[in-house]
Every structure is written in structure tokens, then in C-alpha cells.
Design a protein around this motif. Sequence first.
Motif: not given
Lengths: 121, 695
Positions: B213-220, B222-228, B293-298
Motif C-alpha cells: 500500500n505504501a508504494t501505491e500513489g505518490t507520497g499518499v 493506498g487507501a489503507l493509510f488515509a485514516p492514519a 517497514l522501509f517502504p512505509v518509512y521512506a
Amino acid sequence: MENIPMTYYLVISTILFFAGIYGFITRRNLLAMLISIELLLNSTDINFAVFNRFLYPEHMEGLFFALFSIAISAAETAIAIAIIINIYRNLKHIEVQKLNKLNDLNPETSAADAPGDETGR
Amino acid sequence: MFNSCYTALVPLLPLLSFVLLIAFGRRLPGKRAGYIGCLLTGIAAFVAYHTAWTYFSLPLEADGTRQTVEVFSWEWLRFNPNLAIRLGIYLDALSAMMWVVITTVSLMVHIYSLGYMAGERGFARYYAFLGLFSFSMLGLVVAPNIFQTYIFWELVGVSSYLLIGFYYTKPEAVSASKKAFIVTRFADLGFLLGILTLSYFTGTFDFDTLCRNATEGTGVGGALFAPALQASFLGLSALSWAMLLIFMGCAGKSALFPLHIWLPDAMEGPTPVSALIHAATMVVAGVFLVARLFPVYALMTPGVLEVIAYVAAFTSLYAAVVACVQTDIKRVLAFSTISQIGFMMVALGVSGFGGHAGEGYTVSLFHLFTHAFFKALLFLCAGAIIHTVHSNEMKAMGGLYRYMPVTHLCFLVGCLAIAGIPPFSGFFSKDGILAATFAFNPWMGVLMTAIAGLTAFYMFRLYSRIFLGSHTGDPTSQPASAHAADRAASVQPSVQPYAHTPHEAPAVMTVPLVFLAALSLATGFIPFGRFLSSDGIPHDFPIQPSVAIGSILTALAGIGIALYAYGRGMRPAFQRMADRPNVFVKPNEQSRACSSYAVARKCALKRNAFLRAAKNRFYIDRFYLFVTHRIIFQGISTALAWFDRHVIDGLLYGLGRGTEKISHKIRFIQSGQLQTYALVLLIGALCLVLTVLLI
């Protein structure tokens, strides 16, 4: 016989019952207390017989129950008298209020463990 | 996919070893317990190599990335229809690499301990705990979700605690084990909060789902991270908080400043344990988790990644400075470990995601890989030295190259590797890290290069004081003057002051040393980027000559200074500075006459203060003691204890005493008088009858 109403029997049995209770509470002698218990039992026996006779004359259960009760009270009396005799042999009296050898509130036997000793930890 | 159920053996065999040895270890005579441990770990290592080999020869996915294989996954606990904790084995390049590292070092430590721990009390217990640790660590790196990571994270903490406190009759060991456990537990509190925050907002524990999910979109993402991302607290998004808190757990386990204080004390454990747990495997778990968790961090929280970089760079500098003045050889190595972990974390912190920007990620794990081997090697050498000298202190050593040629050579290889001299493995990985930091920020690159130079200096200080020069004896038994000892050493280099002649370690200890030395030489040539990169697409990261030349020169300078200062015994000036820091402030006639005396005195005072501070690890431990004892124990705990003793306990005691008093008041009712009872019974019955009749 037919014209004596049921109430009369019940009055007699009630008088017997309360006489028994009074005796049980007030007598000091174990034997007198035993006799009072017998009065209680007799009053209930009368009740069994009376209710059976007047309310369900075609059945016999009440009468038999009275007979059972008499037999059991005889057995109970035998045991009680045996106990009383043993008490008399050991303590030379049958005064119910003085049978307090096992009670630590008894001033004669347990002057040492007065209340408050246990709190002193 | 490959038929891979057999890979479950890798963690399960050490577990079997643990269970067997805990159950029957006491009955096994001699070294049987050790042989069982070695055999099972050996098989596990073999299976791990085979797994890694099979995994890395799998074909790539259609988009050029490496496959990930979920070997099996078993539902353990279901919270609600969408959220469950699963236990399983998740194979990707990272976990396969970690398996190789862990099983190799663990096997070497198992073999080495046959010699090192021979005849110790609790030999079987030692091997049982080693098995428990290997199991936990192997389970940790293949966790498919962050919750399994957490479970095994705590398990490695427990086995580390058990092994640090192995000599449980020694008070230092006991307090060190407690310190390690409490400090890491404190950090894990943050980790747990991070996990809960992350899973609350994203609704998943899975690394795979999170990273995809972190690699989806550019800097935003996937939908998973929207609430967070939307929820925020104190100006930071919930996701940033979660990732920061998870990093706090990593910092505790990986001994980053300011949670590093447990690692130097953890050296109270047996030396092979230090090699396995506190150098090669467990302390890099933090690096591993950030990498996981690197993709999430980066991509999602680059700010947090930058924080990681700065914390790690400071840790690295701090530990390197402190390592320069320690006198206990294991503590030097411990601080060097902290410093090197700082290097790995810096590389992760400065890395970008994907392609060439992801160099930091690759070289960080490359450094983890090479560091595991050469640091384990250095620790095991230190163990061999301690084994023969019976002391941890440098001043009990010197000139040992004559007596321990194999250990000497292996140690030298380890030192050259960590100092970053080609062709040893540390050069390649450290060079990559320096290149990545230069790409991030030139000043950061300069700083890290300087720290690399410091690394070379303190490692060769250690090397010289152990192996070169000659043994000057324990200063307490020698004439008080350091001059006399030094002169004696320089006049009579063949003097033999050792109480008994040091000897080379037995073969069962030297063979692992030689094997690890060979690995330290060879692993540098692995093209690591082809196996492991941030986005999973193989990539080559060639050596950059400009960075390499700078780092080699710095390292050589560090080595040169160290050899000059400590090579032929200790130079008098350094000796004086190290032993009696006040020597520079002693006024003598000439300096009193000199007009610049005041200035010199001031400088000397400052330098001495710095030196003393470094020796005392910049008072960080004392600061913790102050916080825990003065503030928490004396301030808060005393008040709480008073409240507990007087209010809470008082309440309960009062309740008890009141009950007792009332009981004494009313016990006359229980008189034992039959007739009283009968009267009470009668009155009760009459009351009941009356109630029934009247109502």
C-alpha cells in the motif's frame, strides 16, 4: 365422637405444642427438656391423626405417619437418654446451662483466653 | 512457488534443542549437551542455506521484483472479522539473508562455546538458552506480520536476559541483565503503542499489505493509510506517531542513543553470547525492522526517516568517541557495535526508495551482513584472549602476538574489516554507506567519514594494546610510576611478566575464528544489490572512487595514529594522559614563567574534562541513575509508597480491625446455650408467621 368438632382437637394439640416449647425453653434439667420434646412430638402426632380423620377419611397415610413418628421418637428418646446418662456419669449433673466446658466464654474454664488476646498480633 | 514446508525446520530445530536440553540437559554428562546443540543448529544452518539458495534462484516476478513466499500462515487470534493475528513464515530477500547470518553466527558460536564454556557450571543450561535465542531470532526475521515480530521480539529479549545473567552468582551480571531487560522493555512499550496505533488506523498487521500500500500513489499511499494520515496529534499525523513509536522499539533493541545504556553492561554475559546476541544478531533487530517497514518509512513518513538518520549519526559519533577511551576490551567492542549499528541506521535514514536512490537501504543491510561476521569474529577473538589471560582489562595484555598467532591474525582481519581497508568486507559496505550519506548531505558524509576514521583509531588502539608492545604487568603490582613500567618495557622487550604463559586457544575455538575471518574477507565481494534492494528490483551499486579514496585515507590515518601512540607499548605522553588526566595542569617553574600559561592551563583543563567525560560515557548512565533514583524512586515512588502504606493499606487494615472488634462485641450471641437458640428460633418463627399473616 362424631359430634366433637375438629377445632377441639386442634386446640388441645396447640396447647400441648406450646407447653412443650415453654418447657423446652425454661426447664434446666435435660430430662425435663426431653419430656418437653415428647410433648411437641405428641402434639404433631395428634395433628396428623386429626387432619387425616376429618379431611381425608378415605385415606390412611396420616395415621401411618403418626405411627412412624411415634416409633422414631421412641428411638430418639433412647439415644437422648443414653447421652444424658453419659453426661451424668462424667459431670455428675444434667443441668443444661452448666454444660459449657467447651465454651471459651465460660468464666470458670477459660479465664486465660479472655477476648482481646487474639487481637494482640 | 517452491515446495517449502521444510523451511519450518530452521526455527524449529533450535527450539527442539532448547526443549531437549532444558528437560534432559542436567543428566547429560560432559559435553553431550553441547554436541546436541551444535548438531541441531548445524542442520538448521544447512536447511537455511538451502532455503536461501533456492529462494534466490527463483525466477523474478513479471515486474522485475523478487518474489515473496508465504510458506505457511496459521491463524492464531482473531480480533474481529477484519483483523487477525497470524503466525507463519514469510520468505523474502531480507528474511532469507537474515537466516543465513543468524544460523552461521549461531553455529560458529555453538562450536566455539564447546571450548570456551568447557567445564562451566550450567553448560547444558547455556546451550538450552542459545537454542531458545536462535529459535526466537529466526522466528523474528520471518514474521509475516508485525505482531509476530513483537512476540519474537520479546522472546529474544528474554533469552538475552537469561544469557546476560548466565553467571547468576555475580551481582554485576544480575544487575546488567536486569538493566538490559528493563531498558529494552521500556522501549518496547513504545513499540507496542506504535503497533496498536498503526493497526488501529490501517486495520492490518501484515508487512506485505502495508508495504504494498505504501508504494501505491505518490507520497499518499493506498487507501489503507488515509485514516492514519488524516488523524493528527500534536501536529503530527497518526502514522508519523506510529512509525516514531515503532522506531523507539528499534532504538531500544539496537542500542541507539539514548537507549544504548544496556549494551555495554550486557558484556557481563559469556563472551560467545556477546558475539551472537550483542554484536551480530539481536542488536540488529532494530535495523531489520526499520528495513522491513522501509517502504512505509521512506514513502509515507520521510520526516521520521530523517529523524532516524540524525539520531543514528549522533549515536555513532558518541559511541565511537567513548570507545576510544574504554579500557575493558569487551566494552570497546560493545561501543564499537553501537557505533556500527548507528552506521546501518544512518544508511537507512538517508536512503530513498527504489532505483539508485535506494542505495542506503541495500548498503545498510550489506553492512549488517558483513558486520555480523567481523564483529562476531572480533568478539570470539576477545573471548579467546580473555580465556587465556583471565582478564578483560587491556593493561593485563600486550605482546600477545607471540603466544596466540592464529587469534592474532584473525583479530587483525576483523580490525581491518571494521576499519574499512580493502579488500576486507567492511570496506565495501562502509563505503556504500558513506556514498549514500554524501548523496544525502555532504556534511553528513564528512561526519560519517570522520567517524569511520575514529573507528579505525579505536580498533587499532585495541589491537595494539592487546597484541603489540609487551606486557607491562598490572600497574598495581608494578612500581607506581608509569615511566618505570614503560622504561622497563622498552629496555627489556623479552621480559615475561605474565603469571603463566598465555597459550593459543584449542582448535574447537580457533576453527570458528578462521572460518569467520575467511567470511570477513570474502563477503565484501558479494554484489549485494542484486539480492536485496529497497524496491525488490536487482540493482548494482558500484564503488565510488572519490568516496572510497577519502574513506581509505581517513582509515589509514586513524590506524597510523593508533599504531604510533600505542604500537610499542604505550607512549609516555598518552600513558600520562590516559592514566592521570591532571598531569597537564600541574604547574612547574617554566610554565609558570610562560605568559601563555593561563591559556594552556585552560585548554588542558577543557581537554581533561572532555577525556574524563568520555571515560564516564558522558555521564549518560549517571543521568539515568539520577532520573530513576532521585526523581522516580525518591520523588514519585516515595510518595506513592506512603499513599499505599497509609491510605490503601490503612483502609484494609481498618476494615479488618473493625470486623474483629465487632465480632468480639457480638460473639456472646453464640453462647452455646441450647435454650437461648431455641428461644431465638421461636421468636424468628413467630415473626415470620406474623409477617405472613399481616401482609
